[in-house]
Design a protein around this motif. Structure first.
Motif, PDB file in Angstrom:
ATOM      1  N   ALA A  34       0.828  -1.202   0.000  1.00 24.07           N
ATOM      2  CA  ALA A  34       0.000   0.000   0.000  1.00 24.07           C
ATOM      3  C   ALA A  34       0.863   1.253   0.000  1.00 24.07           C
ATOM      4  O   ALA A  34       2.052   1.210   0.331  1.00 24.07           O
ATOM      5  N   TRP A  35       0.217   2.340  -0.368  1.00 24.66           N
ATOM      6  CA  TRP A  35       0.807   3.664  -0.239  1.00 24.66           C
ATOM      7  C   TRP A  35      -0.045   4.462   0.751  1.00 24.66           C
ATOM      8  O   TRP A  35      -1.273   4.446   0.677  1.00 24.66           O
ATOM      9  N   GLU A  45      -2.586   9.234   6.077  1.00 25.59           N
ATOM     10  CA  GLU A  45      -3.812   8.700   5.500  1.00 25.59           C
ATOM     11  C   GLU A  45      -3.507   7.640   4.447  1.00 25.59           C
ATOM     12  O   GLU A  45      -2.474   7.684   3.764  1.00 25.59           O
ATOM     13  N   PHE A  46      -4.427   6.726   4.305  1.00 26.36           N
ATOM     14  CA  PHE A  46      -4.343   5.668   3.299  1.00 26.36           C
ATOM     15  C   PHE A  46      -4.578   6.277   1.922  1.00 26.36           C
ATOM     16  O   PHE A  46      -5.465   7.118   1.752  1.00 26.36           O
ATOM     17  N   VAL A  47      -3.797   5.814   0.943  1.00 23.75           N
ATOM     18  CA  VAL A  47      -3.968   6.278  -0.432  1.00 23.75           C
ATOM     19  C   VAL A  47      -4.497   5.155  -1.322  1.00 23.75           C
ATOM     20  O   VAL A  47      -5.542   5.301  -1.957  1.00 23.75           O
ATOM     21  N   ASN A  76       9.773  -7.248  -7.735  1.00 23.33           N
ATOM     22  CA  ASN A  76       9.401  -6.968  -6.341  1.00 23.33           C
ATOM     23  C   ASN A  76       9.207  -5.469  -6.106  1.00 23.33           C
ATOM     24  O   ASN A  76       9.686  -4.911  -5.100  1.00 23.33           O
ATOM     25  N   THR A  77       8.535  -4.846  -7.020  1.00 18.09           N
ATOM     26  CA  THR A  77       8.360  -3.397  -6.969  1.00 18.09           C
ATOM     27  C   THR A  77       6.898  -3.019  -7.175  1.00 18.09           C
ATOM     28  O   THR A  77       6.217  -3.620  -8.006  1.00 18.09           O
ATOM     29  N   VAL A  78       6.478  -2.044  -6.403  1.00 13.84           N
ATOM     30  CA  VAL A  78       5.142  -1.480  -6.543  1.00 13.84           C
ATOM     31  C   VAL A  78       5.290  -0.037  -7.009  1.00 13.84           C
ATOM     32  O   VAL A  78       6.196   0.677  -6.565  1.00 13.84           O
ATOM     33  N   TYR A  79       4.387   0.371  -7.885  1.00 14.18           N
ATOM     34  CA  TYR A  79       4.445   1.711  -8.445  1.00 14.18           C
ATOM     35  C   TYR A  79       3.177   2.490  -8.092  1.00 14.18           C
ATOM     36  O   TYR A  79       2.112   1.910  -7.915  1.00 14.18           O
ATOM     37  N   LEU A  80       3.321   3.785  -8.032  1.00 12.99           N
ATOM     38  CA  LEU A  80       2.169   4.662  -7.870  1.00 12.99           C
ATOM     39  C   LEU A  80       2.266   5.747  -8.941  1.00 12.99           C
ATOM     40  O   LEU A  80       3.112   6.634  -8.858  1.00 12.99           O
ATOM     41  N   TYR A  93       5.115  10.491   1.031  1.00 10.19           N
ATOM     42  CA  TYR A  93       4.440   9.253   0.645  1.00 10.19           C
ATOM     43  C   TYR A  93       5.255   8.070   1.158  1.00 10.19           C
ATOM     44  O   TYR A  93       6.478   7.996   0.946  1.00 10.19           O
ATOM     45  N   TYR A  94       4.545   7.142   1.802  1.00  5.03           N
ATOM     46  CA  TYR A  94       5.175   5.960   2.372  1.00  5.03           C
ATOM     47  C   TYR A  94       4.591   4.704   1.723  1.00  5.03           C
ATOM     48  O   TYR A  94       3.385   4.617   1.496  1.00  5.03           O
ATOM     49  N   CYS A  95       5.439   3.713   1.474  1.00  2.00           N
ATOM     50  CA  CYS A  95       4.913   2.418   1.069  1.00  2.00           C
ATOM     51  C   CYS A  95       4.964   1.490   2.280  1.00  2.00           C
ATOM     52  O   CYS A  95       5.798   1.657   3.177  1.00  2.00           O
TER      53      CYS A  95
END
Length: 118
Positions: A34-35, A45-47, A76-80, A93-95
């Motif tokens: 999650a971000w 806050e949750f994004v 093994n990567t998440v993108y926003l 922004y935090y993952c």
């Protein structure tokens, strides 16, 4: 699980930006990524979130239609992907990683700062 977020920078309103979150160490146990974000003087806050297997995603109302979360399991990567950015999107922004579907994110990366100028 170690998480490293990157990609934050200064951008003009209406612009786009893509954040990345590289995960390492035990990623096979991750259920969901999650971000979250925290603006100056505000609560975190949750994004958005995405399941590691299946890719089911969920968005907060404030970003729905503008932000897109995706993942590359091989890397093994998440993108926003953030489009149509607004000054109110300015935040750190935090993952985060969740090992179970209980919503308790046990692992967090250092934040990356996104600043949207008007």
């Amino acid at each position: 699980v170690q998480l490293q977020a990157s990609g934050g920078e200064l951008v003009q309103a209406g612009g786009s930006l893509r954040l990345s979150c590289a995960a390492s160490g035990g990623t096979f146990s991750v259920y969901r990524m999650a971000w979250f974000r925290q603006a100056p003087g505000k609560e975190r806050e949750f994004v958005t979130s995405i399941t590691w297997i299946g890719g089911s995603s969920y968005y907060s109302d404030s970003v729905k239609g503008r932000f897109t979360i995706s993942r590359d399991n091989a890397k093994n990567t998440v993108y926003l992907q953030m489009n149509s950015l607004k000054p109110e999107d300015t935040a750190v922004y935090y993952c985060a990683a969740d090992l179970n579907p209980d919503g308790k994110y046990a692992f967090w990366g250092r934040g990356t700062l996104v600043t949207v100028s008007s």
